[in-house]
Design a protein around this motif. Sequence first.
Motif, short mmCIF file in Angstrom:
data_model
loop_
_atom_site.label_atom_id
_atom_site.label_comp_id
_atom_site.label_asym_id
_atom_site.label_seq_id
_atom_site.Cartn_x
_atom_site.Cartn_y
_atom_site.Cartn_z
N THR A 119 31.62 39.54 35.12
CA THR A 119 31.87 38.59 35.83
C THR A 119 32.84 38.06 36.77
N GLU A 120 33.47 37.48 36.00
CA GLU A 120 35.42 37.24 35.57
C GLU A 120 36.00 38.41 36.58
N ARG A 121 35.55 39.46 36.40
CA ARG A 121 37.19 40.23 36.49
C ARG A 121 36.07 40.88 38.26
N VAL A 122 35.03 41.05 38.85
CA VAL A 122 34.43 40.97 39.84
C VAL A 122 35.00 39.89 41.32
N ARG A 123 34.67 38.66 40.73
CA ARG A 123 34.93 37.54 41.01
C ARG A 123 36.81 37.34 41.79
N THR A 124 37.27 37.74 40.44
CA THR A 124 38.52 37.70 40.75
C THR A 124 39.00 38.59 41.96
N LEU A 125 38.56 40.02 41.67
CA LEU A 125 39.21 40.94 42.41
C LEU A 125 38.29 40.78 43.85
N SER B 113 39.12 52.63 35.01
CA SER B 113 40.07 52.39 34.18
C SER B 113 40.47 51.09 33.92
N GLU B 114 41.25 51.80 35.14
CA GLU B 114 41.81 49.88 36.64
C GLU B 114 40.98 49.07 36.57
N PHE B 115 38.88 48.97 36.51
CA PHE B 115 38.51 47.82 36.42
C PHE B 115 38.89 47.04 34.59
N PHE B 116 38.94 48.12 34.13
CA PHE B 116 38.68 47.23 32.66
C PHE B 116 40.12 46.59 31.87
N ASP B 117 41.48 47.16 33.09
CA ASP B 117 42.29 47.18 32.09
C ASP B 117 43.31 45.75 32.50
N GLU C 59 43.90 41.57 30.81
CA GLU C 59 43.33 40.68 30.01
C GLU C 59 42.55 40.52 29.77
N LEU C 60 41.18 39.80 30.60
CA LEU C 60 39.92 39.82 30.07
C LEU C 60 39.25 40.09 28.50
N PHE C 61 39.16 41.76 29.00
CA PHE C 61 38.89 42.39 28.55
C PHE C 61 39.61 42.92 27.13
N SER C 62 40.86 42.54 26.81
CA SER C 62 41.80 43.03 25.72
C SER C 62 41.14 41.85 24.61
N GLU C 63 41.34 40.24 25.59
CA GLU C 63 40.85 38.76 24.95
C GLU C 63 39.46 39.33 24.07
N LEU C 64 38.79 39.99 24.33
CA LEU C 64 37.37 40.63 24.14
C LEU C 64 37.73 41.14 22.49
N LYS C 65 38.16 42.20 22.83
CA LYS C 65 38.68 43.19 21.28
C LYS C 65 39.19 42.63 20.11
#
Length: 81
Positions: A8-14, A64-68, A70-76
């Motif tokens: 959700t945050e990624r979509v909002r930010t984009l 891949s670019e969508f998930f690349d 920090e948001l998703f890196s932090e989850l990992k």
Amino acid sequence: MDVHDAVTERVRTLCKDRGWTTNELIRRSGVNQSTISEIMSGRSKYPRIITLKKIAHGFDMTLSEFFDTELFSELKNEKNH
């Protein structure tokens, strides 16, 4: 933050970075309005990967670019602790 929140945050930010409304994302991605609304409101906890791929392509990027980000890196990193 969980995966849904990160999506959700990624979509909002984009959208914000591009100056888009959700209607513009709907138009460009081909994802229907109700699905985008459910993702953005938190009602859709597990959007299908094909939906996320369409959203990414709407932003003119690969999945891949969508998930690349920090948001998703932090989850990992959180999962490993």
